[in-house]
Design a protein around this motif. Sequence first.
Motif, short mmCIF file in Angstrom:
data_model
loop_
_atom_site.label_atom_id
_atom_site.label_comp_id
_atom_site.label_asym_id
_atom_site.label_seq_id
_atom_site.Cartn_x
_atom_site.Cartn_y
_atom_site.Cartn_z
N GLN A 115 24.28 -12.88 9.48
CA GLN A 115 22.91 -13.32 9.15
C GLN A 115 22.71 -14.78 9.51
O GLN A 115 21.67 -15.16 10.05
CB GLN A 115 22.62 -13.12 7.65
N ILE A 116 23.72 -15.61 9.23
CA ILE A 116 23.63 -17.04 9.54
C ILE A 116 23.61 -17.24 11.05
O ILE A 116 22.80 -18.00 11.58
CB ILE A 116 24.80 -17.82 8.90
N VAL A 117 24.52 -16.57 11.76
CA VAL A 117 24.58 -16.68 13.22
C VAL A 117 23.22 -16.32 13.82
O VAL A 117 22.69 -17.05 14.67
CB VAL A 117 25.69 -15.79 13.81
N ASN A 118 22.65 -15.22 13.38
CA ASN A 118 21.38 -14.77 13.95
C ASN A 118 20.22 -15.69 13.58
O ASN A 118 19.34 -15.94 14.40
CB ASN A 118 21.11 -13.32 13.54
N GLN A 119 20.22 -16.24 12.39
CA GLN A 119 19.18 -17.19 12.02
C GLN A 119 19.28 -18.45 12.89
O GLN A 119 18.28 -18.96 13.37
CB GLN A 119 19.28 -17.56 10.54
N LEU A 120 20.50 -18.92 13.12
CA LEU A 120 20.71 -20.09 13.98
C LEU A 120 20.26 -19.81 15.41
O LEU A 120 19.66 -20.68 16.06
CB LEU A 120 22.17 -20.52 13.94
N SER A 143 26.97 -5.82 12.75
CA SER A 143 26.76 -6.18 14.14
C SER A 143 26.67 -7.70 14.29
O SER A 143 26.02 -8.37 13.48
CB SER A 143 25.46 -5.54 14.63
N LEU A 144 27.31 -8.22 15.33
CA LEU A 144 27.24 -9.66 15.59
C LEU A 144 25.81 -10.08 15.88
O LEU A 144 25.30 -11.03 15.31
CB LEU A 144 28.16 -10.04 16.75
N PHE A 145 25.14 -9.39 16.78
CA PHE A 145 23.78 -9.75 17.15
C PHE A 145 22.79 -8.73 16.60
O PHE A 145 23.01 -7.54 16.67
CB PHE A 145 23.65 -9.83 18.68
N GLN A 146 21.69 -9.24 16.06
CA GLN A 146 20.66 -8.40 15.46
C GLN A 146 19.39 -8.47 16.30
O GLN A 146 19.22 -9.37 17.11
CB GLN A 146 20.39 -8.87 14.03
N GLU A 147 18.51 -7.52 16.08
CA GLU A 147 17.22 -7.53 16.77
C GLU A 147 16.43 -8.77 16.35
O GLU A 147 16.59 -9.27 15.24
CB GLU A 147 16.42 -6.28 16.41
N GLY A 148 15.61 -9.23 17.29
CA GLY A 148 14.71 -10.33 16.96
C GLY A 148 15.17 -11.70 17.42
O GLY A 148 14.42 -12.66 17.31
N ILE A 149 16.40 -11.80 17.93
CA ILE A 149 16.80 -13.10 18.46
C ILE A 149 16.20 -13.24 19.86
O ILE A 149 16.09 -12.26 20.59
CB ILE A 149 18.33 -13.30 18.48
N PRO A 150 15.78 -14.44 20.21
CA PRO A 150 15.13 -14.60 21.52
C PRO A 150 16.14 -14.50 22.65
O PRO A 150 17.32 -14.80 22.49
CB PRO A 150 14.53 -16.01 21.44
N GLU A 151 15.67 -14.06 23.80
CA GLU A 151 16.51 -14.00 24.98
C GLU A 151 16.93 -15.42 25.35
O GLU A 151 16.10 -16.33 25.38
CB GLU A 151 15.74 -13.36 26.14
#
Length: 176
Positions: A115-120, A143-151
Amino acid sequence: MRKLVVYIACSLDGYIAKPNDDLSFLDAVEREGEDYGYAAFKESIDTVIIGRRTYDWVMKNLKTFHHPDKTTYVLTRSVKSNTDHITFYKGDLKELVEELKSKQGKDIFCDGGAQIVNQLLKEGLVDKIIVSIIPVVLGGGTSLFQEGIPERELKLIDSITYESGLVQLHYDIVAK
């Protein structure tokens, strides 16, 4: 300028933990005397950001905090008493990282969780990603990467293959 670095391990299919925060899959690459560059990495940082769930798992399973010589921020929603090196932080993550980056010092290590990684990543605050791929397919978990992180475009800086089958990839995030 200080950089925020995500240094993390995951399965080939992108999971950092099995269900119930089970990290036993990491045992597959344990080798006596091999730390996969972790000791050298720890020398490059002086600050750690870690989520409360990850911190609680460490304290339950390791009994002592694994970064006693680093300034540490445990991100939490509850009030806890700070210690000499550990601050339980309830504030805005972006403000914290921007403040830390503005100060002199070594790099800043995000020690999880997902959650922290994805928020960052969503906030565009991660400068480097070092990911160790464990040679296993888990099929589920965290999962390491979640939906919603920008490309974001990444630049491969280094790749290291170990006898255990672990492959470590070092990326810089390309600034937009």
